[in-house]
Design an enzyme around this catalytic site. Sequence first.
Site, short mmCIF file in Angstrom:
data_model
loop_
_atom_site.label_atom_id
_atom_site.label_comp_id
_atom_site.label_asym_id
_atom_site.label_seq_id
_atom_site.Cartn_x
_atom_site.Cartn_y
_atom_site.Cartn_z
N SER A 119 0.83 -1.21 0.00
CA SER A 119 0.00 0.00 0.00
C SER A 119 0.86 1.26 0.00
O SER A 119 0.33 2.34 -0.20
CB SER A 119 -0.86 0.03 1.26
OG SER A 119 -1.63 -1.13 1.36
N HIS A 140 -1.22 -2.85 -7.17
CA HIS A 140 -1.94 -2.53 -5.93
C HIS A 140 -3.46 -2.66 -6.10
O HIS A 140 -4.11 -1.80 -6.70
CB HIS A 140 -1.57 -1.10 -5.49
CG HIS A 140 -2.17 -0.69 -4.20
ND1 HIS A 140 -2.59 0.59 -3.93
CD2 HIS A 140 -2.43 -1.40 -3.07
CE1 HIS A 140 -3.08 0.65 -2.70
NE2 HIS A 140 -3.00 -0.53 -2.18
N GLU A 152 -4.05 0.01 -8.94
CA GLU A 152 -3.01 1.02 -9.15
C GLU A 152 -1.77 0.29 -9.66
O GLU A 152 -1.33 -0.68 -9.02
CB GLU A 152 -2.66 1.67 -7.80
CG GLU A 152 -2.95 3.13 -7.69
CD GLU A 152 -2.60 3.69 -6.31
OE1 GLU A 152 -2.63 2.97 -5.29
OE2 GLU A 152 -2.30 4.89 -6.27
N ASN A 190 -3.69 5.88 -1.36
CA ASN A 190 -3.43 6.00 0.07
C ASN A 190 -2.77 7.32 0.46
O ASN A 190 -2.85 7.73 1.61
CB ASN A 190 -2.60 4.81 0.56
CG ASN A 190 -3.47 3.58 0.66
OD1 ASN A 190 -4.57 3.65 1.21
ND2 ASN A 190 -3.03 2.46 0.13
P1 NAD Z 1 -3.32 -9.64 6.34
O1 NAD Z 1 -2.75 -9.35 7.68
O2 NAD Z 1 -4.77 -9.94 6.19
O3 NAD Z 1 -2.52 -10.84 5.62
C1 NAD Z 1 -1.13 -10.92 5.54
C2 NAD Z 1 -0.77 -12.39 5.28
O4 NAD Z 1 0.61 -12.47 4.97
C3 NAD Z 1 -1.02 -13.30 6.51
O5 NAD Z 1 -1.80 -14.41 6.11
C4 NAD Z 1 0.40 -13.71 6.90
O6 NAD Z 1 0.47 -15.02 7.46
C5 NAD Z 1 1.10 -13.66 5.56
N1 NAD Z 1 2.55 -13.58 5.68
C6 NAD Z 1 3.30 -12.87 6.55
N2 NAD Z 1 4.61 -13.09 6.33
C7 NAD Z 1 4.70 -13.94 5.28
C8 NAD Z 1 5.79 -14.56 4.59
N3 NAD Z 1 7.05 -14.32 4.92
N4 NAD Z 1 5.50 -15.38 3.57
C9 NAD Z 1 4.22 -15.64 3.21
N5 NAD Z 1 3.14 -15.09 3.83
C10 NAD Z 1 3.39 -14.25 4.85
O7 NAD Z 1 -2.91 -8.35 5.45
P2 NAD Z 1 -3.64 -7.80 4.12
O8 NAD Z 1 -4.66 -6.78 4.51
O9 NAD Z 1 -4.02 -8.94 3.25
O10 NAD Z 1 -2.44 -6.97 3.46
C11 NAD Z 1 -1.46 -7.61 2.68
C12 NAD Z 1 -0.77 -6.57 1.81
O11 NAD Z 1 -1.73 -5.93 0.98
C13 NAD Z 1 -0.05 -5.47 2.59
O12 NAD Z 1 1.10 -5.10 1.89
C14 NAD Z 1 -1.08 -4.35 2.57
O13 NAD Z 1 -0.51 -3.06 2.69
C15 NAD Z 1 -1.66 -4.52 1.17
N6 NAD Z 1 -3.00 -3.96 0.97
C16 NAD Z 1 -3.93 -4.04 1.95
C17 NAD Z 1 -5.19 -3.48 1.75
C18 NAD Z 1 -6.24 -3.56 2.81
O14 NAD Z 1 -7.26 -2.85 2.71
N7 NAD Z 1 -6.09 -4.37 3.83
C19 NAD Z 1 -5.49 -2.89 0.52
C20 NAD Z 1 -4.53 -2.86 -0.48
C21 NAD Z 1 -3.27 -3.40 -0.25
#
Ligand code: NAD
Length: 292
Positions: A119, A140, A152, A190
């Site tokens: 993000s 993204h 994005e 963001n």
């Molecule tokens: P989340 O906490 O729901 O999921 C993260 C996952 O990554 C978990 O299942 C965790 O076990 C896994 N993980 C951690 N370390 C790891 C590794 N070394 N290898 C493999 N898996 C691993 O988080 P999320 O909301 O899904 O966010 C994930 C990414 O997407 C982040 O970079 C976040 O900024 C981005 N993002 C989030 C949103 C949102 O609204 N939540 C929107 C766009 C982008």
Amino acid sequence: MAIETVGIVGAGQMGNGIAHVFALAGYDVLLNDVQQDNLTAARSIIEGNLDRQVSRDKITTQEKADAMARISTTLTLPDLGQTDLIIEAATERETVKQAIFEDLVPHLKPNTILTSNTSSISITRLASRTDRPEKFMGFHFMNPVPIMQLVELIRGIATDKETFDACLAVVERLGKTAATAEDFPAFIVNRILMPMINEAIYTLYEGVGSVRSIDTSLKLGANHPMGPLELADFIGLDTCLAIMNVLHDGLADTKYRPCPLLTKYVEAGWLGRKTGRGFYDYRGDGDPVPTR
Ligand code: NAD
């Protein structure tokens, strides 16, 4: 650069949504996480979300079955090395993401494109830790991925045109719309959205309004579909804090200072919907209850 197979790192709320839309668009998907429980949960969430699309006549039962059959899971990161496109969607922490790319590099095909769903973190810096900065970019998605139309696409300083065009073609095949952003902290969505959420938290922190009055004000007064605090819970408060820190550090302007109340919620482990409690408490059977 024909892309048919996709590796997704991280099976959280974004990873499972990304797997869902790729499988439905006909790509073979290999989903990786560090915990088997998360992979198992991701499959059942995807299945439930596909079922909802079937019940709304958006897709057929056969399309659902085909999509599920295209999704495999693995705990072994190097298995993803033979895919055409990798989308990293693990926790929003630079050290985590860097370690993932470093572990992946020795196992990649020469043409594999590497992308991150980050993000906010610098695409150029993540790319510089790999053997292929020219084949690296930001991909993204918005949350929830099956519903939100925007992707994005972020070019790092070294991203080549072939890579960008290949990712743009993927976005089109997914039936989504791309917006291009240059690689500056938090990109476009963001950079604009997160300071608004942070300001809503300051408004709460300073006692200007309650959780409910702040959310009602933005919903009914600015026609936002969700209030900013409800949205923060939906995104995840840890992710919101991580993005504010990237903006604050990367742009060195006090206007991006994360609200201390946001930090306190994260320290408490009240991360929003995903942990059952944030600005609202989701643990009961009825409507979510404001926590302030
Ligand atoms: P989340 O906490 O729901 O999921 C993260 C996952 O990554 C978990 O299942 C965790 O076990 C896994 N993980 C951690 N370390 C790891 C590794 N070394 N290898 C493999 N898996 C691993 O988080 P999320 O909301 O899904 O966010 C994930 C990414 O997407 C982040 O970079 C976040 O900024 C981005 N993002 C989030 C949103 C949102 O609204 N939540 C929107 C766009 C982008």
